[in-house]
Design a protein around this motif. Structure first.
Motif, PDB file in Angstrom:
ATOM      1  N   LEU A   1      35.043  18.535  68.706  1.00 19.55           N
ATOM      2  CA  LEU A   1      34.593  19.829  68.519  1.00 19.55           C
ATOM      3  C   LEU A   1      33.896  19.968  67.055  1.00 19.55           C
ATOM      4  O   LEU A   1      34.191  19.284  66.319  1.00 19.55           O
ATOM      5  N   PHE A   2      32.938  20.767  67.190  1.00 20.75           N
ATOM      6  CA  PHE A   2      32.034  20.984  65.478  1.00 20.75           C
ATOM      7  C   PHE A   2      31.864  22.276  65.705  1.00 20.75           C
ATOM      8  O   PHE A   2      32.052  23.383  66.491  1.00 20.75           O
ATOM      9  N   LYS A   3      31.551  22.679  64.368  1.00 13.65           N
ATOM     10  CA  LYS A   3      31.555  24.112  64.025  1.00 13.65           C
ATOM     11  C   LYS A   3      30.295  24.875  64.322  1.00 13.65           C
ATOM     12  O   LYS A   3      30.270  26.097  64.775  1.00 13.65           O
ATOM     13  N   ASP A   4      29.044  24.094  64.814  1.00 14.03           N
ATOM     14  CA  ASP A   4      27.917  24.721  65.371  1.00 14.03           C
ATOM     15  C   ASP A   4      27.300  23.730  66.070  1.00 14.03           C
ATOM     16  O   ASP A   4      27.475  22.533  66.052  1.00 14.03           O
ATOM     17  N   SER A   5      26.066  24.441  66.751  1.00 13.15           N
ATOM     18  CA  SER A   5      25.366  23.404  67.642  1.00 13.15           C
ATOM     19  C   SER A   5      24.443  22.467  67.075  1.00 13.15           C
ATOM     20  O   SER A   5      24.203  21.583  67.541  1.00 13.15           O
ATOM     21  N   HIS A   6      24.214  22.683  65.746  1.00 14.53           N
ATOM     22  CA  HIS A   6      23.382  21.732  65.005  1.00 14.53           C
ATOM     23  C   HIS A   6      24.167  20.319  64.876  1.00 14.53           C
ATOM     24  O   HIS A   6      23.743  19.456  64.765  1.00 14.53           O
ATOM     25  N   ILE A   7      25.227  20.791  64.197  1.00 11.57           N
ATOM     26  CA  ILE A   7      26.166  19.511  64.017  1.00 11.57           C
ATOM     27  C   ILE A   7      26.661  18.933  65.259  1.00 11.57           C
ATOM     28  O   ILE A   7      26.625  17.507  65.246  1.00 11.57           O
ATOM     29  N   GLN A   8      26.911  19.515  66.435  1.00  6.78           N
ATOM     30  CA  GLN A   8      27.129  18.860  67.760  1.00  6.78           C
ATOM     31  C   GLN A   8      25.819  18.092  67.949  1.00  6.78           C
ATOM     32  O   GLN A   8      26.022  16.942  68.348  1.00  6.78           O
ATOM     33  N   GLY A   9      24.748  18.500  67.738  1.00 11.02           N
ATOM     34  CA  GLY A   9      23.351  17.506  68.225  1.00 11.02           C
ATOM     35  C   GLY A   9      23.505  16.188  67.278  1.00 11.02           C
ATOM     36  O   GLY A   9      23.179  15.164  67.962  1.00 11.02           O
ATOM     37  N   LEU A  10      23.687  16.526  66.114  1.00 12.61           N
ATOM     38  CA  LEU A  10      23.775  15.262  65.066  1.00 12.61           C
ATOM     39  C   LEU A  10      24.941  14.449  65.571  1.00 12.61           C
ATOM     40  O   LEU A  10      24.756  13.153  65.690  1.00 12.61           O
ATOM     41  N   ALA A  11      26.127  14.830  65.931  1.00 15.31           N
ATOM     42  CA  ALA A  11      27.057  14.042  66.333  1.00 15.31           C
ATOM     43  C   ALA A  11      26.812  13.292  67.718  1.00 15.31           C
ATOM     44  O   ALA A  11      26.997  12.081  67.932  1.00 15.31           O
ATOM     45  N   TYR A  12      26.188  13.977  68.508  1.00 14.34           N
ATOM     46  CA  TYR A  12      25.740  13.375  69.846  1.00 14.34           C
ATOM     47  C   TYR A  12      24.776  12.176  69.717  1.00 14.34           C
ATOM     48  O   TYR A  12      25.151  11.184  70.263  1.00 14.34           O
ATOM     49  N   GLU A  13      23.949  12.366  68.888  1.00 14.81           N
ATOM     50  CA  GLU A  13      23.016  11.398  68.440  1.00 14.81           C
ATOM     51  C   GLU A  13      23.917  10.217  67.621  1.00 14.81           C
ATOM     52  O   GLU A  13      23.595   8.883  68.268  1.00 14.81           O
ATOM     53  N   ARG A  14      24.822  10.415  66.998  1.00 11.30           N
ATOM     54  CA  ARG A  14      25.394   9.390  66.155  1.00 11.30           C
ATOM     55  C   ARG A  14      26.403   8.437  67.023  1.00 11.30           C
ATOM     56  O   ARG A  14      26.155   7.238  66.845  1.00 11.30           O
ATOM     57  N   ILE A  15      26.987   9.299  68.058  1.00 11.48           N
ATOM     58  CA  ILE A  15      27.807   8.721  69.007  1.00 11.48           C
ATOM     59  C   ILE A  15      27.075   7.760  69.953  1.00 11.48           C
ATOM     60  O   ILE A  15      27.356   6.684  70.401  1.00 11.48           O
ATOM     61  N   MET A  16      25.731   8.297  70.335  1.00 11.68           N
ATOM     62  CA  MET A  16      25.089   7.589  71.472  1.00 11.68           C
ATOM     63  C   MET A  16      24.433   6.466  70.837  1.00 11.68           C
ATOM     64  O   MET A  16      24.150   5.290  71.567  1.00 11.68           O
ATOM     65  N   ASN A  17      24.451   6.442  69.608  1.00  9.16           N
ATOM     66  CA  ASN A  17      23.930   5.125  68.891  1.00  9.16           C
ATOM     67  C   ASN A  17      24.679   3.788  69.168  1.00  9.16           C
ATOM     68  O   ASN A  17      24.355   2.882  68.907  1.00  9.16           O
ATOM     69  N   LYS A  18      25.887   4.374  69.252  1.00 13.58           N
ATOM     70  CA  LYS A  18      26.972   3.132  69.207  1.00 13.58           C
ATOM     71  C   LYS A  18      27.263   2.922  70.834  1.00 13.58           C
ATOM     72  O   LYS A  18      27.820   1.808  71.215  1.00 13.58           O
ATOM     73  N   ALA A  19      26.490   3.428  71.595  1.00 17.30           N
ATOM     74  CA  ALA A  19      26.801   3.207  73.194  1.00 17.30           C
ATOM     75  C   ALA A  19      26.425   1.797  73.614  1.00 17.30           C
ATOM     76  O   ALA A  19      26.777   1.252  74.485  1.00 17.30           O
TER      77      ALA A  19
END
Length: 346
Positions: A94-112
């Motif tokens: 969970l994240f405090k807003d959609s901007h941080i959600q998007g950054l986190a999604y990219e960060r996690i996807m980079n590990k896939a």
């Protein structure tokens, strides 16, 4: 055949003993089962890919741990016929807003690419979040990781103990280790490490989890684990109960009594995530979490004894693969991980 004698029956000692016994070695585990044992008081979340920690040696370890888990659990439960409480229902960050959600999604996807075991990664809409976790508020944007899982520390230890005995090993409940130990000694005493192997430089934190009951007519068991804002996490504990944690208190004491201030703090945190339901606070689980100054486990020899300790908050994630790798190393077999990465004295 070497006689391996293991001091400490937490996740590290039990996992090492199991993997040695699988390799037809003589194994004895001495378990004092101290109140506050970290394994027994752990939430048991297995989802290292969402972490923002940049320590590469740590990430190699926990990534290998998460990859090994499904094979390890299938083998262990198949041998014993006993459940470990392992469930792979995914994980929600969970994240405090959609901007941080998007950054986190990219960060996690980079590990896939290097961790296909994490499965599908997806940014969730509020409706999708509600479908996966109907108890939870939709106020915080979420990223879903399909490979996230949970395991019960207590159930896993009981299953490992049963497996060790089935494989011919001994598990001895004792207040004190024998004065004379023959063969190869492995010291895995967790927060109590400095009673013997002070050079390993292991300290501990007192961590407290709160079991809460969510009052609702919803009854779902296939709930993902939740990584909330900051250090908070939420784990399904069955029958509308959840663990929420955790507190972190540096200490040299071993006090396992419930702390009302901590309980109230965790209840306040729970109310951030279960906004549509009333909550009851039930009981606390207190664990003494061993860790080192650089937050890497200590794995290596100290004064003729092989020490494995300081697994920290990722003990249940890393414990089984550490057991496999240490057993292989001690038997002169090839390891997947370079264990010298975790020998602080090397």
């Amino acid at each position: 055949m070497t006689h391996f004698q293991i001091i400490g029956g937490g996740i590290a000692g039990a996992s090492i003993a199991y993997h040695l016994a699988k390799n037809e070695q003589k194994v004895t585990v001495y378990d004092r089962h101290d109140q506050g044992q970290a394994t027994s008081a752990s939430a048991g979340i297995i989802c290292p890919w969402t972490s923002q920690r940049r320590n590469k040696a740590w990430y190699r370890l926990v990534k290998a741990g998460a990859k090994y888990y499904p094979t390890f659990i299938k083998e262990l439960e198949g041998l014993t016929g006993h459940s470990t409480g392992y469930q792979q229902n995914g994980a929600l960050s969970l994240f405090k807003d959609s901007h941080i959600q998007g950054l986190a999604y990219e960060r996690i996807m980079n590990k896939a690419a290097e961790a296909p075991e994490m499965g599908q990664v997806k940014k969730l809409s509020p409706d999708e979040l509600r479908t996966l976790h109907p108890y939870l508020t939709t106020h915080f944007p979420a990223v879903y990781v399909e490979g996230g899982a949970q395991v019960s520390g207590n159930m896993l230890l009981e299953t490992l103990k049963l497996a060790i005995k089935k494989l011919g090993g001994e598990w001895i409940a004792t207040d004190q280790a024998p004065k004379e130990l023959l063969g190869k000694v492995i010291y895995t005493a967790g927060a109590w490490a400095n009673e013997y192997a002070e050079d390993a430089n292991v300290r501990h934190q007192r961590a407290e989890l709160l079991d809460i009951k969510v009052n609702t007519n919803i009854n779902r068991s296939d709930i993902p684990v939740v990584m909330g804002l900051g250090p908070m996490y939420i784990v399904n504990n069955g029958n509308q109960h959840f663990y929420i944690g955790t507190t972190h208190e540096d200490t040299v004491q071993f006090d396992t009594s419930e702390n009302e201030v901590n309980r109230d703090y965790l209840l306040t945190q729970a109310n951030r995530y279960f906004t549509e339901h009333t909550i009851e606070k039930c009981y606390s689980s207190i664990g003494m979490r061993p860790l080192t100054d650089d937050n890497l486990p200590f794995i290596g020899p100290v004064n003729g004894v092989y020490v494995v300790n300081g697994l920290g908050s990722s003990g249940l994630t890393a414990g089984p693969v550490i057991g496999r790798e240490v057993a292989r190393f001690l038997l002169g077999l090839e390891t997947t991980l370079n264990l010298t990465d975790y020998n602080h004295l090397a």
